[in-house]
Design a protein around this motif. Structure first.
Motif, PDB file in Angstrom:
ATOM      1  N   SER A 262       0.834  -1.208   0.000  1.00 14.66           N
ATOM      2  CA  SER A 262       0.000   0.000   0.000  1.00 14.66           C
ATOM      3  C   SER A 262       0.868   1.258   0.000  1.00 14.66           C
ATOM      4  O   SER A 262       0.534   2.264  -0.636  1.00 14.66           O
ATOM      5  N   ASP A 263       2.024   1.193   0.695  1.00 17.97           N
ATOM      6  CA  ASP A 263       2.946   2.332   0.678  1.00 17.97           C
ATOM      7  C   ASP A 263       3.524   2.534  -0.718  1.00 17.97           C
ATOM      8  O   ASP A 263       3.688   3.661  -1.192  1.00 17.97           O
ATOM      9  N   THR A 264       3.827   1.425  -1.387  1.00 16.66           N
ATOM     10  CA  THR A 264       4.340   1.515  -2.751  1.00 16.66           C
ATOM     11  C   THR A 264       3.309   2.159  -3.673  1.00 16.66           C
ATOM     12  O   THR A 264       3.650   2.971  -4.545  1.00 16.66           O
ATOM     13  N   ALA A 265       2.045   1.798  -3.493  1.00 18.72           N
ATOM     14  CA  ALA A 265       0.977   2.387  -4.312  1.00 18.72           C
ATOM     15  C   ALA A 265       0.898   3.893  -4.092  1.00 18.72           C
ATOM     16  O   ALA A 265       0.772   4.677  -5.051  1.00 18.72           O
ATOM     17  N   LEU A 266       0.974   4.316  -2.837  1.00 20.10           N
ATOM     18  CA  LEU A 266       0.925   5.750  -2.537  1.00 20.10           C
ATOM     19  C   LEU A 266       2.144   6.467  -3.115  1.00 20.10           C
ATOM     20  O   LEU A 266       2.032   7.578  -3.652  1.00 20.10           O
ATOM     21  N   LEU A 268       3.992   5.497  -5.711  1.00 13.08           N
ATOM     22  CA  LEU A 268       3.923   5.534  -7.168  1.00 13.08           C
ATOM     23  C   LEU A 268       2.913   6.578  -7.629  1.00 13.08           C
ATOM     24  O   LEU A 268       3.163   7.314  -8.601  1.00 13.08           O
ATOM     25  N   ALA A 269       1.768   6.658  -6.954  1.00  9.41           N
ATOM     26  CA  ALA A 269       0.763   7.663  -7.320  1.00  9.41           C
ATOM     27  C   ALA A 269       1.355   9.062  -7.225  1.00  9.41           C
ATOM     28  O   ALA A 269       1.094   9.931  -8.072  1.00  9.41           O
ATOM     29  N   LEU A 270       2.181   9.284  -6.213  1.00 11.81           N
ATOM     30  CA  LEU A 270       2.828  10.584  -6.029  1.00 11.81           C
ATOM     31  C   LEU A 270       3.836  10.856  -7.147  1.00 11.81           C
ATOM     32  O   LEU A 270       3.795  11.912  -7.787  1.00 11.81           O
ATOM     33  N   HIS A 271       4.740   9.904  -7.420  1.00 16.96           N
ATOM     34  CA  HIS A 271       5.774  10.115  -8.438  1.00 16.96           C
ATOM     35  C   HIS A 271       5.203  10.143  -9.851  1.00 16.96           C
ATOM     36  O   HIS A 271       5.799  10.747 -10.749  1.00 16.96           O
ATOM     37  N   ALA A 272       4.060   9.500 -10.052  1.00 14.89           N
ATOM     38  CA  ALA A 272       3.458   9.474 -11.385  1.00 14.89           C
ATOM     39  C   ALA A 272       2.594  10.696 -11.649  1.00 14.89           C
ATOM     40  O   ALA A 272       1.841  10.723 -12.628  1.00 14.89           O
TER      41      ALA A 272
END
Length: 461
Positions: A262-266, A268-272
């Motif tokens: 879930s941290d990775t998803a957050l 990635l959403a930020l960097h993308a």
């Protein structure tokens, strides 16, 4: 014509000669009454015959198996009385049959309406509308609407026929939610109810809508009388210091394998570029092109009948995260296939999936963001606030409004966007994401601005 007193025995023994189509045995006790036989031992019936206004008339009373002799004589006398009064018993019979048929039809209509009321309730209308949303690929909207309907529509109103629901009843539902301090929920509840009624109202005429909505018989929308509730726009953005703390929580090493999924998803959403979490979590292995470092998402928001392809030419850090997710998904599928004794199936693998069977729930990620927010302290924020922060900071980097709209997949509509502007904005989006990753790294390193980033639209000194 010869007459004889009818008896049970004579009725039983009377038959029609084989050379005749019918034969009559006339009764002496009741004027006009006769027993008629046609070929076949059981083909016998009582009939009445007389004259009205000089013209002969004949009426069938009924089969001898249904009428006894005494009742047949009584009926013949009644029919003769009508004739004596100048009434045609055939017309009276037709009117009686018509009245019975009308009564039967009315009873069937009443039963049908009762069945409609029992079956086509407001609850059933909401369920049918939610099914239509799901079939149109609007699963997230359907889930949100289902929760609102379940929580805020009382049983009495839910069980009422949908076509009988009044504006006063809908207003009472919305008012209760609003008075409980849930203004946004009240507005959304009103919107979904209005959409459900409008869909059923248009269904008979719009072939794009499911036919099962037609049976509700909706002719007007009771929600029309209720004013829409304006959604209070959020204005929360994170400062650079808050964003640094947020990134720090996401990058922390919680265990040997690194951050939680879930941290990775957050992250990635930020960097993308501040992507919508629901769209990001639906990404699959096949949506990533490693040669061009491009991730394909599908935007189904709004009134689209088909999701719009949303391409993200990722900057290096985000591309590396996606590549790692692809390898993770493939490795897990390979291991599962080995355990199950089958060949690996890499098609349709989710990038974000705990067990590989279903995509991660957006609520899981939202809850994780709330935990991080609580850990940081200060003014609360959520994933929408992160998205707003990204766009605000992108604007600060000089990224144009058009490019930001393409990058964040805003409501791109209108004649120009829909029919004429076919530019993919690939270069502009990639440049924006490269600049954004540099800005994030500068924030993480507590620098005010990265030394190698030039505001787009300006020349380097």
């Amino acid at each position: 014509m010869a007459r004889i007193k009818l008896t049970a025995g004579r009725i039983r023994d009377f038959t029609c000669p084989t050379d005749k189509a019918q034969a009559f045995l006339w009764d002496t006790e009741a004027p006009g009454l006769a027993l008629r036989a046609t070929p076949g031992s059981e083909a016998r019936a009582f009939v009445f015959q007389s004259k009205l206004n000089g013209k002969a008339l004949r009426v069938t009373i009924g089969d001898v198996r249904a009428w006894n002799l005494d009742d047949a004589r009584t009926e013949a006398r009644r029919l003769q009385t009508l004739v004596d009064q100048g009434t045609d018993p055939r017309q009276q019979k037709a009117e009686r049959i018509a009245a019975a048929e009308a009564k039967r039809a009315a009873a069937e209509a009443a039963k049908a309406e009762a069945d409609r009321q029992a079956r086509y309730t407001l609850r059933a209308l909401c369920d049918a509308y939610l099914s239509a949303l799901e079939r149109a690929g609007k699963g997230k909207s359907a889930a949100g609407a289902r929760s609102l309907f379940k929580c805020h529509i009382d049983q009495d109103t839910a069980n009422k026929p949908a076509r009988a629901v009044t504006a006063h009843e809908v207003a009472a539902l919305v008012r209760r939610v609003r008075e409980a301090g849930k203004e946004r929920a009240a507005g959304v509840l009103r919107s979904y109810l209005s959409a459900a009624f409008n869909a059923a109202k248009r269904a008979p005429f719009d072939s794009a809508l499911p036919a099962d909505l037609i049976a509700f018989g909706i002719e007007h929308n009771p929600v029309d009388a209720i004013p829409a509730i304006a959604v209070q726009r959020g204005d929360r953005t994170l400062s650079a210091a808050e964003l640094r703390a947020y990134i720090g929580h996401l990058l922390r090493i919680g265990h040997e394998t690194g951050p939680e999924l879930s941290d990775t998803a957050l992250l990635l959403a930020l960097h993308a570029g501040g992507q919508r979490m629901a769209q990001l979590l639906r990404a699959k292995v096949g949506d990533f092109d490693p040669d061009t470092a491009t991730l394909r998402l599908w935007d189904g928001k709004g009134k689209r009948t088909q999701p719009r392809e949303h391409l993200l030419p990722l900057a290096p850090h985000a591309a590396a995260m996606v590549a790692a997710l692809v390898e993770r998904a493939k490795a897990r599928e390979t291991e599962r296939a080995k355990q199950e004794g089958r060949a690996p199936d890499m098609a349709g693998l989710w990038l974000f999936s705990t067990h590989g069977r279903v995509a991660m729930n957006p609520e899981t990620v939202s809850n994780r963001a709330a935990e991080i927010c609580a850990g940081i302290g200060g003014e609360p924020f959520n994933v929408r606030d992160i998205r707003r922060t990204v766009e605000t900071m992108l604007a600060g980097l000089g990224i144009s409004k058009d490019t930001r709209a393409q990058l964040l997949s805003h409501g791109i509509s209108g004649v120009q966007a829909a029919h004429y502007d076919r530019h993919a904005y690939t270069d502009e989006k990639r440049a924006a994401l490269v600049a954004w990753e540099a800005r994030l790294e500068a924030i993480r390193q507590a620098e005010r601005t990265p030394s190698n980033v030039v505001r787009l639209g300006q020349r380097a000194a």
